[in-house]
Design an enzyme around this catalytic site. Sequence first.
Site, PDB file in Angstrom:
ATOM      1  CB  CYS A  39      -0.886   0.187   1.220  1.00 28.18           C
ATOM      2  SG  CYS A  39      -2.164   0.947   1.114  1.00 28.18           S
ATOM      3  CB  CYS A  42      -0.025   2.102   5.439  1.00 30.58           C
ATOM      4  SG  CYS A  42      -0.824   0.783   4.901  1.00 30.58           S
ATOM      5  CB  CYS A  88      -5.114  -0.377   2.915  1.00 31.94           C
ATOM      6  SG  CYS A  88      -3.717  -0.997   3.999  1.00 31.94           S
ATOM      7  CB  CYS A  91      -3.812   2.880   5.988  1.00 32.46           C
ATOM      8  SG  CYS A  91      -3.612   2.825   4.106  1.00 32.46           S
ATOM      9  CB  CYS A 111      -9.084  -5.142 -11.456  1.00 37.77           C
ATOM     10  SG  CYS A 111      -8.971  -3.862 -12.470  1.00 37.77           S
TER      11      CYS A 111
END
Length: 124
Positions: A39, A42, A88, A91, A111
């Site tokens: 991510c 984070c 995510c 976060c 995707c």
Amino acid sequence: MDKKNNLSPEAYHITQECGTEPPFSGEYYNHSETGHYHCICCDALLFESSTKFDSGSGWPSFYELANSECVKQLEDDSLGHMRIEVRCSSCDAHLGHVFPDGPQPTGKRYCINSVALNFAGDES
């Protein structure tokens, strides 16, 4: 983390305002190095390169998560039809969507917007 000041305007728009990058424009849609995708907000581990495949959609696509807890899925009817948004778990950054048309063994196609990811290559 002050996301507004630490992310590019495009990354902020996509991860915090549920935007989408144009297809075939992202850094990772045609990326084939071995490693891990994290991510951008984070640094949580999201995907392994071994599960990445060319879906022809123009966005990085993966058939499996790095672990079952790394994302959360939410219903999204913002385009007038139901899709499953992927965020995510650490976060709450918007990553993209998951569809039921991926390859086996999972049949899933995550995707994901390239700009929502950081890549870390395997060390030699």
